[in-house]
Design a protein around this motif. Structure first.
Motif, short mmCIF file in Angstrom:
data_model
loop_
_atom_site.label_atom_id
_atom_site.label_comp_id
_atom_site.label_asym_id
_atom_site.label_seq_id
_atom_site.Cartn_x
_atom_site.Cartn_y
_atom_site.Cartn_z
N TRP A 83 -69.90 86.33 -22.33
CA TRP A 83 -71.21 86.28 -22.97
C TRP A 83 -71.40 87.53 -23.83
N GLY A 84 -71.44 87.36 -25.14
CA GLY A 84 -71.73 88.46 -26.04
C GLY A 84 -73.16 88.39 -26.53
N LEU A 85 -73.56 89.36 -27.32
CA LEU A 85 -74.93 89.36 -27.84
C LEU A 85 -75.16 88.21 -28.81
N ARG A 86 -74.10 87.81 -29.53
CA ARG A 86 -74.26 86.79 -30.57
C ARG A 86 -73.67 85.43 -30.20
N ALA A 87 -72.76 85.39 -29.21
CA ALA A 87 -72.09 84.12 -28.92
C ALA A 87 -71.50 84.13 -27.52
N ILE A 88 -71.16 82.92 -27.04
CA ILE A 88 -70.40 82.74 -25.80
C ILE A 88 -69.00 82.28 -26.19
N GLU A 89 -67.99 83.01 -25.75
CA GLU A 89 -66.61 82.61 -26.01
C GLU A 89 -66.03 81.95 -24.77
N VAL A 90 -65.31 80.85 -24.98
CA VAL A 90 -64.64 80.13 -23.90
C VAL A 90 -63.14 80.22 -24.14
N ARG A 91 -62.40 80.75 -23.16
CA ARG A 91 -60.96 80.94 -23.32
C ARG A 91 -60.21 80.37 -22.12
N SER A 92 -58.96 80.02 -22.36
CA SER A 92 -58.08 79.62 -21.26
C SER A 92 -57.67 80.88 -20.50
N ALA A 93 -57.86 80.86 -19.19
CA ALA A 93 -57.46 82.02 -18.39
C ALA A 93 -55.95 82.15 -18.33
N ALA A 94 -55.24 81.04 -18.41
CA ALA A 94 -53.78 81.07 -18.28
C ALA A 94 -53.10 81.65 -19.51
N THR A 95 -53.67 81.41 -20.70
CA THR A 95 -53.01 81.82 -21.94
C THR A 95 -53.84 82.78 -22.78
N GLY A 96 -55.14 82.83 -22.55
CA GLY A 96 -56.02 83.62 -23.39
C GLY A 96 -56.45 82.91 -24.66
N HIS A 97 -55.99 81.67 -24.84
CA HIS A 97 -56.30 80.90 -26.05
C HIS A 97 -57.80 80.63 -26.15
N LEU A 98 -58.35 80.76 -27.35
CA LEU A 98 -59.77 80.51 -27.58
C LEU A 98 -60.03 79.01 -27.61
N ASP A 99 -60.83 78.52 -26.65
CA ASP A 99 -61.14 77.09 -26.58
C ASP A 99 -62.42 76.73 -27.32
N GLY A 100 -63.33 77.68 -27.48
CA GLY A 100 -64.58 77.36 -28.16
C GLY A 100 -65.49 78.56 -28.26
N VAL A 101 -66.43 78.48 -29.20
CA VAL A 101 -67.44 79.53 -29.40
C VAL A 101 -68.80 78.86 -29.55
N MET B 146 -74.84 75.34 -19.06
CA MET B 146 -73.95 74.70 -20.01
C MET B 146 -72.89 73.93 -19.24
N THR B 147 -72.38 72.86 -19.85
CA THR B 147 -71.36 72.02 -19.23
C THR B 147 -70.04 72.24 -19.94
N LEU B 148 -68.97 72.44 -19.17
CA LEU B 148 -67.67 72.77 -19.75
C LEU B 148 -66.78 71.56 -19.96
N SER B 149 -67.14 70.40 -19.42
CA SER B 149 -66.27 69.23 -19.55
C SER B 149 -66.07 68.88 -21.02
N GLY B 150 -64.84 68.69 -21.38
CA GLY B 150 -64.52 68.32 -22.75
C GLY B 150 -64.27 69.48 -23.68
N ILE B 151 -64.45 70.72 -23.21
CA ILE B 151 -64.20 71.88 -24.08
C ILE B 151 -62.73 72.27 -23.95
N HIS B 152 -61.88 71.60 -24.66
CA HIS B 152 -60.45 71.91 -24.68
C HIS B 152 -59.97 71.68 -26.10
N TRP B 153 -60.27 72.59 -26.99
CA TRP B 153 -59.96 72.41 -28.39
C TRP B 153 -58.50 72.75 -28.68
#
Length: 304
Positions: free
Chosen positions: A245-263, A297-304
């Motif tokens: 959780w940042g001041l401007r956005a929420i970043e969602v990342r894969s814990a296994a790879t660090g890949h950015l899944d969504g903002v 927020m719901t995380l289902s389906g956030i796998h970009w």
């Protein structure tokens, strides 16, 4: 979470948000500050850091329920018990289950204490291990079980991350963060990566995250870089994702790879704090003064 309902700890007391009915808010405890909580429904307890002295206090859920139902005897002082003798100044805690044992790992001002849950007739946390006079003050704690046998406490400090081997009572450094002029860091999150026999970790601090094993060896030539400094970071076990959780956005990342899944961008700058997660639903609140606003927020389906 308590069932489908949400327990909310405030500077002014403890409340319950009834999510099963009309959304009514019940005041359970007043004039006591709550800084951290965890519900163990199977043990009928709510574990908290609360009060002016930051004590570890355990409340019985049945007692809290009686206050909601306004049952007779709900005002008696048998609804809670403190953990340990004269234990205060708690910074944070983590509850970890290993086989049939639930461990309570507590970070104090300059020490780490470990308790284990003893079922009836004791029905309380009992002292297991104590490590005092640590070189670096613990700000964040976790516990990993290596290959289902060896227990290690992992903790974060202003200098980096460290480990305590419970078999040998050895304290050693896992990762000291390279900061110029002996600058300090803010540890955000310790993740024991799944399917690694408890041997591999993701350590998040400031705007970065590094992958190491429990001996301190780097396991991936990857460093997570958040887009902005997060005010709160949480690992969501149900999805295997990391939320920042940042001041401007929420970043969602894969814990296994660090890949950015969504903002997810905020409408305006806000400071948020992670509360809890249940069934791919994540609850968090703002940290501004006054009445808190709880969001989901719901995380289902956030796998970009």
């Amino acid at each position: 979470m308590w069932g489908v309902n949400l327990l909310i700890g405030l500077d002014t007391g403890l409340s319950l948000l009834d999510r099963s009915g009309e959304g009514k808010v019940y005041s359970l405890i007043s004039r006591r500050r709550f800084s951290q909580m965890a519900v163990l429904e199977g043990q009928n307890i709510l574990v908290t850091i609360s009060g002016r002295k930051n004590r570890l206090r355990v409340y019985y859920l049945s007692w809290l329920k009686s206050k909601i139902m306004k049952s007779e005897g709900c005002d008696k002082k048998n609804g809670w018990v403190n953990v340990g003798e004269n234990l205060h100044g708690a910074v944070t805690f983590k509850i970890v289950k290993h086989e049939n044992i639930k461990f309570l790992v507590i970070a104090l001002r300059d020490s780490v204490e470990i308790y284990a849950w003893a079922p009836r007739p004791y029905h309380k946390f009992m002292a297991f291990k104590h490590f005092s006079s640590l070189h670096f003050r613990p700000l964040l704690v976790d516990l990993t079980v290596e290959e289902n046998q060896r227990l290690k406490v992992i903790y974060g400090s202003e200098a980096g991350f460290h480990a305590i081997d419970l078999d040998t009572n050895t304290v050693f450094d896992l990762y000291l963060c390279p900061k110029p002029n002996r600058g300090t860091i803010t540890p955000h999150c310790i993740v024991v990566l799944p399917n690694t026999d408890g041997l591999q970790l993701l350590l998040c601090y400031d705007t970065e995250g590094v992958y190491v094993d429990t001996s301190g060896k780097m396991t991936k030539n990857v460093v997570i870089q958040w887009g902005e400094t997060p005010t709160s970071v949480a690992y969501i076990a149900s999805s295997g994702q990391l939320l920042g959780w940042g001041l401007r956005a929420i970043e969602v990342r894969s814990a296994a790879t660090g890949h950015l899944d969504g903002v997810f961008m905020h409408k305006r700058e806000q400071r948020f704090k992670f509360l809890c997660e249940r069934n791919d639903k994540v609850f968090f609140s703002n940290t501004r003064s006054g009445s808190p606003q709880v969001s989901m927020m719901t995380l289902s389906g956030i796998h970009w």
